[in-house]
Design an enzyme around this catalytic site. Structure first.
Site, PDB file in Angstrom:
ATOM      1  N   HIS A   1      26.217  39.664  63.456  1.00  0.00           N
ATOM      2  CA  HIS A   1      25.776  38.489  64.677  1.00  0.00           C
ATOM      3  C   HIS A   1      25.239  37.480  64.266  1.00  0.00           C
ATOM      4  CE1 HIS A   1      25.142  42.978  67.048  1.00  0.00           C
ATOM      5  NE2 HIS A   1      25.705  42.702  67.222  1.00  0.00           N
TER       6      HIS A   1
ATOM      7  N   LYS B   1      22.770  50.758  79.523  1.00  0.00           N
ATOM      8  CA  LYS B   1      23.777  51.079  78.397  1.00  0.00           C
ATOM      9  C   LYS B   1      22.369  51.471  77.689  1.00  0.00           C
ATOM     10  CE  LYS B   1      26.559  48.832  75.187  1.00  0.00           C
ATOM     11  NZ  LYS B   1      26.566  47.840  74.553  1.00  0.00           N
TER      12      LYS B   1
ATOM     13  N   ARG C   1      36.322  41.117  66.598  1.00  0.00           N
ATOM     14  CA  ARG C   1      36.576  41.516  65.118  1.00  0.00           C
ATOM     15  C   ARG C   1      38.092  41.831  65.284  1.00  0.00           C
ATOM     16  NH1 ARG C   1      31.579  45.072  66.332  1.00  0.00           N
ATOM     17  NH2 ARG C   1      32.018  44.576  68.700  1.00  0.00           N
TER      18      ARG C   1
ATOM     19  N   SER D   1      27.226  47.334  65.196  1.00  0.00           N
ATOM     20  CA  SER D   1      25.712  48.127  65.181  1.00  0.00           C
ATOM     21  C   SER D   1      25.242  49.550  65.420  1.00  0.00           C
ATOM     22  CB  SER D   1      24.930  47.348  66.710  1.00  0.00           C
ATOM     23  OG  SER D   1      25.259  45.804  66.642  1.00  0.00           O
TER      24      SER D   1
HETATM   25  P1  ADP Z   1      27.921  43.199  73.606  1.00  0.00           P
HETATM   26  O1  ADP Z   1      27.124  44.824  74.569  1.00  0.00           O
HETATM   27  O2  ADP Z   1      28.178  42.138  74.595  1.00  0.00           O
HETATM   28  O3  ADP Z   1      29.541  43.729  73.622  1.00  0.00           O
HETATM   29  P2  ADP Z   1      26.962  43.850  70.681  1.00  0.00           P
HETATM   30  O4  ADP Z   1      25.336  43.437  70.611  1.00  0.00           O
HETATM   31  O5  ADP Z   1      27.952  44.728  70.560  1.00  0.00           O
HETATM   32  O6  ADP Z   1      27.034  43.336  72.697  1.00  0.00           O
HETATM   33  O7  ADP Z   1      27.609  42.206  70.751  1.00  0.00           O
HETATM   34  C1  ADP Z   1      27.461  40.834  70.996  1.00  0.00           C
HETATM   35  C2  ADP Z   1      28.466  40.021  71.003  1.00  0.00           C
HETATM   36  O8  ADP Z   1      29.315  39.691  68.700  1.00  0.00           O
HETATM   37  C3  ADP Z   1      30.020  40.521  71.333  1.00  0.00           C
HETATM   38  O9  ADP Z   1      30.899  38.939  71.590  1.00  0.00           O
HETATM   39  C4  ADP Z   1      30.569  41.190  69.929  1.00  0.00           C
HETATM   40  O10 ADP Z   1      31.607  41.308  70.304  1.00  0.00           O
HETATM   41  C5  ADP Z   1      30.114  40.226  68.845  1.00  0.00           C
HETATM   42  N1  ADP Z   1      29.724  41.377  67.375  1.00  0.00           N
HETATM   43  C6  ADP Z   1      29.053  42.203  67.623  1.00  0.00           C
HETATM   44  N2  ADP Z   1      28.854  42.312  66.044  1.00  0.00           N
HETATM   45  C7  ADP Z   1      30.396  41.782  65.464  1.00  0.00           C
HETATM   46  C8  ADP Z   1      30.589  41.688  64.197  1.00  0.00           C
HETATM   47  N3  ADP Z   1      30.128  42.021  63.074  1.00  0.00           N
HETATM   48  N4  ADP Z   1      31.375  40.305  63.980  1.00  0.00           N
HETATM   49  C9  ADP Z   1      31.379  38.968  64.670  1.00  0.00           C
HETATM   50  N5  ADP Z   1      31.195  39.404  66.336  1.00  0.00           N
HETATM   51  C10 ADP Z   1      30.439  40.807  66.456  1.00  0.00           C
END
Ligand code: ADP
Length: 168
Positions: free
Chosen positions: A17, A41, A91, A129
């Site tokens: 992130h 969620k 990703r 995460s």
């Molecule tokens: P959501 O529930 O909105 O998917 P996340 O916190 O899982 O929330 O992810 C927020 C954003 O960050 C999403 O666009 C996700 O694809 C991106 N993201 C999560 N982990 C990574 C990572 N390791 N590298 C790049 N982008 C990521």
């Protein structure tokens, strides 16, 4: 002034992130990290805890950015904030279909709002995460994946719980 929003659940924030945040910062004048506070969620950390970990992680990296909450439609929230771009991370292939569907839906509701997909450094391509929580809950070392602030909280959250991994 170009305002951008990086929305997500951030449960908790990882170096993946933070990589996307640093890339987004090159493209806008002001970036708002928007934490989804909807309760449909199941999350490990409350919205307030997730925001707190984002703030601490940003300060670990000497970044000072606005961290906010949203629980409405993202396009409505973006309009309210005067943003013209939404950033999302892409990703591996698995992200594509969901992100594409959501982007098309957003485009239909707000044609003038741009959605920009950024790819992290390849070392974070497989980082999520949920994986970080799984490793932490099993007593593994997560220092390559999260900031020291998040690492500390994960260890205390999962201390003594190594037999049961979280669902996500
Ligand atoms: P959501 O529930 O909105 O998917 P996340 O916190 O899982 O929330 O992810 C927020 C954003 O960050 C999403 O666009 C996700 O694809 C991106 N993201 C999560 N982990 C990574 C990572 N390791 N590298 C790049 N982008 C990521």
């Amino acid at each position: 002034m170009k305002i951008g929003i990086y929305p997500g659940t951030f449960d908790p924030i990882t170096l993946g992130h933070l990589d996307i945040i640093q890339r987004s910062l090159k493209l806008v004048d002001r970036l708002i990290i928007a934490v989804s506070s909807r309760t449909n969620k199941e999350s490990t950390f409350s919205a307030a805890e997730r925001a707190d970990l984002i703030r601490k992680s940003l300060s670990d990296l000497n970044l000072d950015l606005e961290v906010d909450f949203f629980d409405s439609l993202l396009v409505d929230y973006a309009r309210k904030k005067g943003a013209m771009v939404i950033f999302r991370g892409l990703r591996a292939v698995s992200d594509f279909e969901y992100e594409f569907q959501m982007a098309l839906m957003n485009k239909k509701m707000a044609p003038d709002l741009e959605e920009v997909f950024l790819t992290p450094d390849q070392s974070y391509i497989y980082l999520s995460s949920s994986l970080v929580k799984e490793v932490a809950s099993l007593g593994g070392n997560v220092s390559d994946f999260v900031t020291p602030s998040v690492e500390k909280v994960l260890h205390s959250r999962f201390a003594g719980k190594s037999a049961s991994a979280p669902k996500h």
